[in-house]
Motif scaffolding. Structure first.
Motif, PDB file in Angstrom:
ATOM      1  N   ARG A   1      39.279  42.367  43.073  1.00  0.00           N
ATOM      2  CA  ARG A   1      40.105  41.637  42.102  1.00  0.00           C
ATOM      3  C   ARG A   1      39.362  40.452  41.488  1.00  0.00           C
ATOM      4  NH1 ARG A   1      44.270  39.154  44.400  1.00  0.00           N
ATOM      5  NH2 ARG A   1      43.704  39.671  46.537  1.00  0.00           N
ATOM      6  N   PHE A   2      38.399  39.920  42.247  1.00  0.00           N
ATOM      7  CA  PHE A   2      37.703  38.728  41.768  1.00  0.00           C
ATOM      8  C   PHE A   2      36.200  38.936  41.783  1.00  0.00           C
ATOM      9  CE2 PHE A   2      41.722  37.106  43.416  1.00  0.00           C
ATOM     10  CZ  PHE A   2      42.119  36.238  42.409  1.00  0.00           C
TER      11      PHE A   2
ATOM     12  N   LEU B   1      36.000  31.699  42.259  1.00  0.00           N
ATOM     13  CA  LEU B   1      36.444  33.076  42.104  1.00  0.00           C
ATOM     14  C   LEU B   1      36.976  33.264  40.698  1.00  0.00           C
ATOM     15  CD1 LEU B   1      38.371  33.507  45.460  1.00  0.00           C
ATOM     16  CD2 LEU B   1      36.145  34.436  44.899  1.00  0.00           C
TER      17      LEU B   1
ATOM     18  N   PRO C   1      38.848  35.944  38.168  1.00  0.00           N
ATOM     19  CA  PRO C   1      39.560  37.236  38.150  1.00  0.00           C
ATOM     20  C   PRO C   1      38.802  38.259  37.309  1.00  0.00           C
ATOM     21  CG  PRO C   1      41.042  35.418  37.623  1.00  0.00           C
ATOM     22  CD  PRO C   1      39.660  34.854  37.626  1.00  0.00           C
TER      23      PRO C   1
END
Lengths: 349, 312
Positions: free
Chosen positions: A343-344, A3, A5
């Motif tokens: 968000r990711f 993941l 950001p």
């Protein structure tokens, strides 16, 4: 899988993520409905019709949404500050107890004075109920999730004691229920002869106030900062513990207003089934609303529509109304996953 | 019989062990999860699932031990879901856990209603019967308190020993403990943090579900919606009370249960205090336990902190 950001979230994701989340929970619900031997589209149609299909249904949905707005706001504001208040149920009953304590004739005041007083007194009780666990958190490092959860059971037993003892209605034929609040303590109906009451308007007003405090005042800024990064907040000179207390008072008070509103607006008295888990549903509402105060209003109506619609549907289609609880819980989980993707960025491999 | 004499009756301690059994399973399960660095607030719902699936398997004609296995597997399934959401995706363990509890509870209610649409009162099964351990059950006092219980209770005690052994005496246990303290160090050993954590959460959740199954298959003989009644949350408090050690957690669970059994008996001889206050005691006690232990608590360092490769 990795993941990464995101620096910026593309706008379409803010729309696509919640829609995908709701769609995913609908698919799961559809499978469960099929397993129960019913036709998913017919069932969903009945749910929608039962929740929104007539004036009666719509008003019933808004009535059910009212306490959820309060408890949803309570959860949203606390979660923003990373104060895990799972005690909405206890705070709700705290508010309700104060409402019947003061509203059954103890204060013979006219309605314009009495009603605000009951809301303030109730909010005070709820605030105190959350202040305890919050102080245990800030002073001793006791996890507030467990203490607020355990308080739910303690307060419910305490209410049960009150309803069989000091607050018992002498005319209640032995049922554990309180006396009814006096006329002046009852919230007026919004439409004559319908169940929707002034509590709904108060709830919307509270959402607006919370939004304003959050977005436009230093208090709100501090509350968000403490949740986002307590160390940075402390470094910036904020009294983190004190901000937590403020959050607790605010959050506990809001949850308690749900209890006051249900007693003075809808039920008229206090019973042990005043809340079918409004405190817990408030958590789902807050998450579905992405912790946004105005989103809470929309999410409350959505969740209330599920519950009201499923009740109507189960009477006709024979699918248990618990399907609404399943859908709401899956919506919570799919929503937090959906929000993750805003968000990711996901790299497979 | 006065309040002091009760403490020295074997029946009190037999009841205490019985009340402790589901808590021992649940506490052990939560302990395993937290030792690996994952808070599992799904516990209350997972216990409900275990209570239902175990009982339902027997109701459908399975034998009791098959029921226990099914309960454990269904618990592990929810553990897998929780693990997938919080370990590789790193979602908030608080929110996800509450979500799992809500989902598990709702699904149980739904499945119960679909599977048994006609019943008005919950159907009963033939639950586990007490089994007196030969020789040991003849020991005065201790025999009737400890060695005349149902097989699931014995399993609870064996599980504590087993988990303690695995955690402290095997490489696997070392890895599990380390992944809760310093996942980067585990990674450096060439062990997959994600797999290890998810595995621990699944095993832990299986224990929780067996704790729930104890309620329907040993303590009672049928399933009610609210029967777990906060035992999951109490187990979370007991993990803190037991400082994340299986032996201490066992002791905590028994002490707690002894107190619970004691208040039940006290209710009958102390007049004038409403029963609700007695029922409150376990929850109040849990909060007190948390307060007394919180200062000294040696939390697993990486508890609730998601691990992402290459991030510090």
């Amino acid at each position: 899988m990795r993941l990464e950001p995101r620096v910026e979230t593309p706008f379409y994701l803010w729309i696509a993520a919640p829609i995908a989340a709701i769609a995913a929970s609908l698919v799961i619900a559809a499978l469960l409905v099929m397993w129960a031997g019913a036709e998913p589209f017919a069932v969903f149609g009945l749910v929608a019709k039962g929740a929104l299909g007539s004036q009666f249904a719509l008003l019933e949905t808004l009535t059910r949404a009212t306490p959820l707005i309060f408890t949803g706001l309570a959860a949203a504001i606390a979660f923003r500050a990373r104060l895990w208040n799972i005690g909405g149920e206890a705070q709700l009953y705290g508010g309700a107890v104060l409402a019947v304590l003061l509203g059954t004739g103890f204060l013979p005041l006219p309605a314009p004075v009495l009603v605000p007083l009951l809301f303030i007194a109730g909010a005070f009780a709820g605030a105190l109920l959350l202040l305890g666990p919050t102080m245990l958190k800030t002073r001793f490092g006791v996890d507030e999730v467990v203490t607020t959860l355990l308080l739910n059971f303690i307060i419910l037993l305490f209410v049960s004691f009150l309803l069989e003892g000091p607050l018992k209605d002498p005319m209640g034929l032995g049922w554990p229920q309180s006396r009814r609040v006096i006329e002046a303590a009852q919230l007026p109906r919004i439409i004559e002869g319908k169940r929707l009451h002034l509590g709904f308007v108060i709830a919307i007003a509270m959402a607006a106030i919370v939004w304003f405090v959050n977005a436009r005042t230093t208090h709100g800024y501090e509350m968000r900062a403490v949740g986002f990064n307590p160390k940075a907040a402390r470094f910036a000179g904020m009294k983190v513990d004190w901000v937590m207390m403020k959050v607790a008072l605010f959050s506990g008070g809001l949850a308690a207003m749900a209890g006051v509103s249900e007693v003075t607006g809808l039920k008229g008295n206090l019973t042990l089934d005043l809340s079918p888990g409004f405190g817990y549903s408030g958590i789902v509402v807050a998450m579905l609303a992405m912790l946004h105060p105005l989103g809470v209003v929309a999410a409350s109506i959505f969740v209330a529509a599920m519950f009201v619609g499923a009740d109507a549907m189960s009477r006709q289609a024979g699918v248990p109304n618990y399907i609404a609880h399943v859908m709401v819980a899956t919506a919570l989980l799919t929503m937090v996953v959906g929000m993750l993707f805003t968000r990711f960025r996901v790299h497979w491999r | 019989m006065d309040a002091i004499e009760i403490v020295f009756t074997a029946s009190l301690w037999a009841a205490a062990i019985r009340i402790a059994s589901p808590l021992i399973f649940a506490t052990l399960g939560e302990l395993i999860c937290e030792r690996a660095g994952v808070l599992n607030l799904g516990i209350e719902g997972i216990m409900t699932v275990g209570a239902f699936t175990g009982w339902f398997t027997v109701y459908m004609g399975g034998d009791l031990w098959t029921g226990v296995m099914v309960a454990a597997l269904s618990g592990a399934a929810f553990g897998l879901l929780h693990g997938l959401l919080v370990v590789p995706l790193g979602l908030s363990q608080h929110v996800t856990g509450i979500g799992i509890t809500l989902l598990a509870t709702a699904l149980t209610s739904y499945v119960y209603r679909v599977a048994l649409p006609e019943v008005t009162s919950p159907p009963k099964i033939d639950p586990f019967q007490p089994w007196a351990v030969p020789i040991f059950s003849d020991i005065p006092f201790l025999g009737s308190a400890l060695f005349n219980q149902t097989p699931l209770t014995y399993l609870a005690f064996v599980s504590v020993a087993l988990v303690a052994y695995v955690l402290y005496r095997t490489p696997l246990g070392l890895a599990v403990r380390m992944v809760g303290e310093n996942p980067a160090a585990v990674e450096a050993q060439g062990i997959d943090v994600t797999v290890l954590r998810i595995g621990a959460v699944m095993v832990g959740s299986a224990f929780m579900a067996v704790g729930g199954a104890f309620l329907t298959m040993s303590a009672f003989n049928s399933f009610y919606f609210d029967m777990v009644n906060g035992r999951g949350w109490i187990a979370i408090a007991l993990v803190v009370f037991g400082s994340w050690r299986p032996g201490k957690a066992l002791l905590g669970a028994i002490l707690f249960a002894a107190f619970d059994a004691y208040q039940l008996r006290l209710q009958q001889i102390v007049a004038g205090i409403p029963y609700q206050f007695f029922l409150m005691l376990p929850y109040v006690l849990s909060i007190l336990a948390l307060i007394t232990m919180a200062r000294r608590a040696g939390y697993p360092r990486a508890l609730m902190i998601p691990y992402r490769k290459g991030e510090r």
